[in-house]
Design an enzyme around this catalytic site. Structure first.
Site, mmCIF file in Angstrom:
data_model
loop_
_atom_site.group_PDB
_atom_site.id
_atom_site.type_symbol
_atom_site.label_atom_id
_atom_site.label_comp_id
_atom_site.label_asym_id
_atom_site.label_seq_id
_atom_site.Cartn_x
_atom_site.Cartn_y
_atom_site.Cartn_z
ATOM 1 N N ASP A 141 0.250 -12.943 -40.347
ATOM 2 C CA ASP A 141 -0.551 -13.731 -41.287
ATOM 3 C C ASP A 141 -2.012 -13.827 -40.888
ATOM 4 O OD1 ASP A 141 1.554 -14.250 -43.010
ATOM 5 O OD2 ASP A 141 2.176 -16.034 -41.918
ATOM 6 N N HIS A 162 9.097 -13.122 -32.023
ATOM 7 C CA HIS A 162 9.634 -12.328 -33.125
ATOM 8 C C HIS A 162 9.559 -10.832 -32.817
ATOM 9 C CE1 HIS A 162 9.861 -12.188 -37.815
ATOM 10 N NE2 HIS A 162 10.306 -11.050 -37.329
#
Length: 796
Positions: A488, A639
């Protein structure tokens, strides 16, 4: 320092020291009635949505931490001394107050002893119910008769919508109505309005919750927070508890609470049992029914056993025995349980996510599903269909799918500048994994609607996703990054290009070719192969930087992730996905992963990029918003770790794949929990890297893509058990020190009992496989060879 331990036989994590460096939490319930509870009974409950259905207050990021919650105050009526059944909020000296907390699968048990009184409380939500139980037992371990007064406590929200409750006080401080009916508290908001149970997102409607108690009599109550705590009181020193009795207050507007007062007398060694019930509905109807049901403690215990059976059954999809006991604890209980919770709540309900993300984030949820397919394949299939129906007809996706309000075929498509480049490409990781697990090839031909208009087969949904990306290529014929490309903090826009997404597209094309072969669509195979050939050429020409792969191009051609850069010269994701996508193999694959090891690896995992950013173009790289070594600016972003494990396993490097996995595995930090701080039994979003003064501290536990990718990497690539369309591959890549391991796995209603022998102490390579005594060549077992129960022996 160690604060607890894994109790694998009971599938619990036991916290023996309540002074944990952060609240250590657990989840209760379902996606209809959910709750979060900590080791000190902090947390909150909510209905359908933690943002729009939070009827119980909890203050995040506050001091004292982890308050309020679900409390039971205990007052000795002879001495005037008082304490709480959980260590917080009263926080008696641990020299005299002894407590343990058992976090289990959708339940938490807190047991404490103080001043000769033992309290035991089991917090859980019965299956298919819209209320919770606090099943309590109070035992007198002293040598004299004890007169005790008990006070329950929760703090109600004045409006179910979190923002309204905490911010819009000029409205929400005037809408609360508290009543007590037959000893059951009724909390009502907007009580003059008409209920709209079929329109959950409409905030302007009457809503009710209740609190009751079964097994002991109610002798008093308070429903006005100020009256119970005192205007200058606190959760640790409630005015009513100090005085010894409730005042019978009924809040009208302002702030409500749920306090039921009860009196008990206990002879030495005697015990009393009761149940506190909190739930959705009115006191007159749902409350009375729930209290009546809970009057039979045997039925309450039966509901608990039913709950455990459901959750333990979900965890029985796979059971491993390896030489690493901490790995066993993770893979057998906590990693799949973490995956199931993340699957349920996406990024919508935690002690950190406070309502800013409501519903199922598209790309998050599609990845989260990878971790639950072996455990709940049928249920996962339903969620997959929901997410496919979140794709719009352009091939892009809605940013968020809200199950409680999603209407496929009539949703508004995002504007062009709202699309994210990675969203639907994750479907190529998910859908083939689901079909391989279930063997349901016909799923590719199933008709599913688009979110905005029209419908299509699943296979054509996948093609549309590829077309979406191919229709948005930049100057180097690489995919444009759009609003975001998984990261992001990387906003490349309509013309900047993402190398990471290029590798995602390559993976997608390769997977699509396999699908088309299964479906015998020769024209589609030729089309996809041509696209793949062109893409590989463009990646080689424009993304290879001489030593490793670039991360991205700014729209004016500026390179990110180049060896010539002063900041962010090496990024993790392009290297791991170059291998994972199949673009690079052999010596180059080993070369780029060696750079990863030398530059990015730390004792707590791999850094997302190095060096961190300080002076980058903030219009494109948002990383400098964060301090160095934190979040997307050079942290160990968890992640991404599973992709590195997969890449090293594909390279045949079992030692390093395992080293990477253990570096960020929560259980490996159990004895150093004061460094990690967050729960040592679940994954977190990120860990502060060596560039941060908080090096090793982890943040944002539970709801993270790290859970699913870690489970997938460990089971599919380290243990090497990979379902295929027509069978299963067993091809472990393990540390050479492992002499053997075993796995019991459920696969298409068959049981695989797998024993792997590594007497040669190799890292990778299968010498021979015996399936029920019959030898197969290579590492692939055709499905037709499998019986209901199978003994599979693998020799490396």
């Amino acid at each position: 320092m160690q604060y607890g331990y894994f109790d694998d036989s009971n599938r619990e994590y036991v916290i023996s020291n309540p002074e944990t460096p952060a609240p250590w939490s657990n989840y209760l319930g379902s996606t209809t009635y959910g709750a979060i509870i900590t080791n000190n009974a902090g947390g909150y409950s909510f209905y359908k949505s933690a943002a729009q259905g939070r009827f119980m207050r909890y203050r995040t990021n506050a001091i004292p931490v982890d308050q309020p919650g679900r409390y039971i105050y205990i007052r000795d009526m002879d001495s005037g001394d008082y304490w709480s059944s959980s260590w917080q909020p009263v926080a008696k000296s641990l020299d005299r107050y002894k407590t343990i907390c058992r976090h289990g699968t959708a339940y938490t048990i807190i047991e404490s002893e103080y001043a000769g009184i033992l309290s035991w409380t089991n917090y859980f939500i019965p299956p298919d119910k819209d209320h919770e139980y606090w099943h309590c037992k109070i035992t007198n371990k002293s040598r004299k008769k004890r007169k005790l007064r008990l006070f329950t406590f929760i703090e109600y929200s004045s409006n179910w919508h979190l923002w309204q409750d905490l911010v819009n006080l000029q409205y929400t401080q005037y809408i609360l109505t508290m009543r007590v009916i037959d000893g059951i508290i009724d909390q009502g908001t907007n009580v003059y309005l008409t209920p709209q149970p079929d329109n959950f997102e409409e905030g302007g409607q009457a809503r009710h919750t209740f609190m009751g108690i079964a097994g002991i009599q109610v002798s008093g109550f308070d429903t006005d927070r100020k009256k119970f705590l005192g205007y200058y009181g606190s959760y640790s020193k409630p005015e009513a508890v100090i005085k010894g009795e409730c005042s019978g207050s009924l809040a009208s507007g302002d702030n409500g609470c749920g306090v039921l007062q009860s009196d008990i007398e206990l002879e030495p060694d005697s015990e009393i049992e009761f149940v506190v019930i909190v739930g959705i509905g009115s006191a007159e109807k749902e409350g009375r029914m729930a209290v009546h049901e809970a009057r039979n403690p045997d039925l309450v215990a039966l509901e608990f056993e039913k709950l455990k059976k459901i959750w333990h059954g979900r965890l029985e999809g796979m059971h491993v025995v390896t030489p690493d006991q901490e790995l066993n604890s993770m893979l057998n209980v906590w990693n799949p349980y973490n995956c199931l919770i993340t699957y349920a709540w996406s990024r919508a309900a935690s002690l950190v996510y406070a309502g800013e993300r409501d519903g199922l984030g598209y790309r998050d949820t599609v990845q989260d599903l990878l971790g639950v397919i072996p455990a709940i394949p049928e249920e996962a299939g339903q969620r997959i269909e929901l997410m496919i129906a979140g794709q719009v007809s352009s091939g892009g996706a809605l940013p968020v799918v809200k199950p409680f309000s999603h209407q496929p075929g009539s949703m508004k498509a995002p504007s062009e500048d709202e699309y994210r480049s990675d969203d639907c490409l994750w479907l190529f990781n998910l859908i083939p994994a689901y079909v391989r697990e279930t063997g349901d090839i016909e799923f590719y031909n199933k008709i599913i609607p688009y979110a905005d208009k029209g419908n299509d087969t699943v296979a054509n949904h996948l093609r549309r996703a590829i077309e979406f990306t191919l229709g948005r290529l930049g100057a180097h014929s690489l995919p444009c990054g759009l609003a975001a490309d998984w990261n992001d903090c990387l906003v490349l826009g309509q013309n900047g290009e993402s190398v990471f997404v290029a590798f995602q597209l390559r993976y997608a094309l390769d997977a699509y070719i396999d699908i088309c072969k299964i479906l015998k669509q020769t024209g589609e195979i030729s089309w996809a192969q041509k696209q793949l050939e062109d893409l590989d050429g463009n990646i080689e020409k424009h993304a290879w930087d001489g030593e490793w792969y670039l991360r991205a191009y700014r729209e004016d051609g500026l390179k990110y992730g180049s060896h010539t850069g002063f900041e962010g010269s090496l990024w993790l994701n392009p290297q791991t996905w170059a291998v994972y996508s199949g673009h690079v193999t052999g010596e180059r694959a080993k070369k780029i992963m060696e750079h990863v090891y030398e530059r990015l690896f730390t004792e707590y995992g791999l850094i997302i990029c190095d060096p961190p950013y300080e002076k980058a173009d903030l219009n494109v790289i948002k990383a400098p918003l964060f301090n160095k070594g934190m979040k997307e600016n050079g942290s160990v972003f968890c992640h991404t770790q599973g992709w590195a494990v997969i890449a090293e396993a594909m390279n045949g490097n079992g030692n390093r794949a395992y080293e990477y996995f253990r570096a960020y595995m929560p259980a490996a930090m159990n004895s150093r929990a004061e460094i990690r701080e967050t729960e040592p039994y679940v994954y977190c979003q990120s860990t502060h890297s060596r560039y941060s003064s908080r090096y090793g501290a982890s943040r944002l536990p539970w709801l993270t893509g790290a859970a699913s990718w870690s489970y997938y990497a460990a089971t599919h690539y380290i243990l090497g058990i990979r379902p295929e369309y027509d069978g299963v591959t067993i091809d472990p890549c393990i540390p050479e020190k492992w002499g053997k391991f075993s796995v019991k796995r459920r696969f298409r209603r068959r049981i695989l009992n797998i024993e792997v022998n590594n007497k040669q102490h190799r890292q990778k390579g299968v010498d021979k496989i015996l399936v029920n005594g019959s030898e197969v060549k290579g590492s692939f077992i055709p499905f037709h060879m499998l019986e209901d129960n199978n003994i599979i022996k693998v020799m490396m």
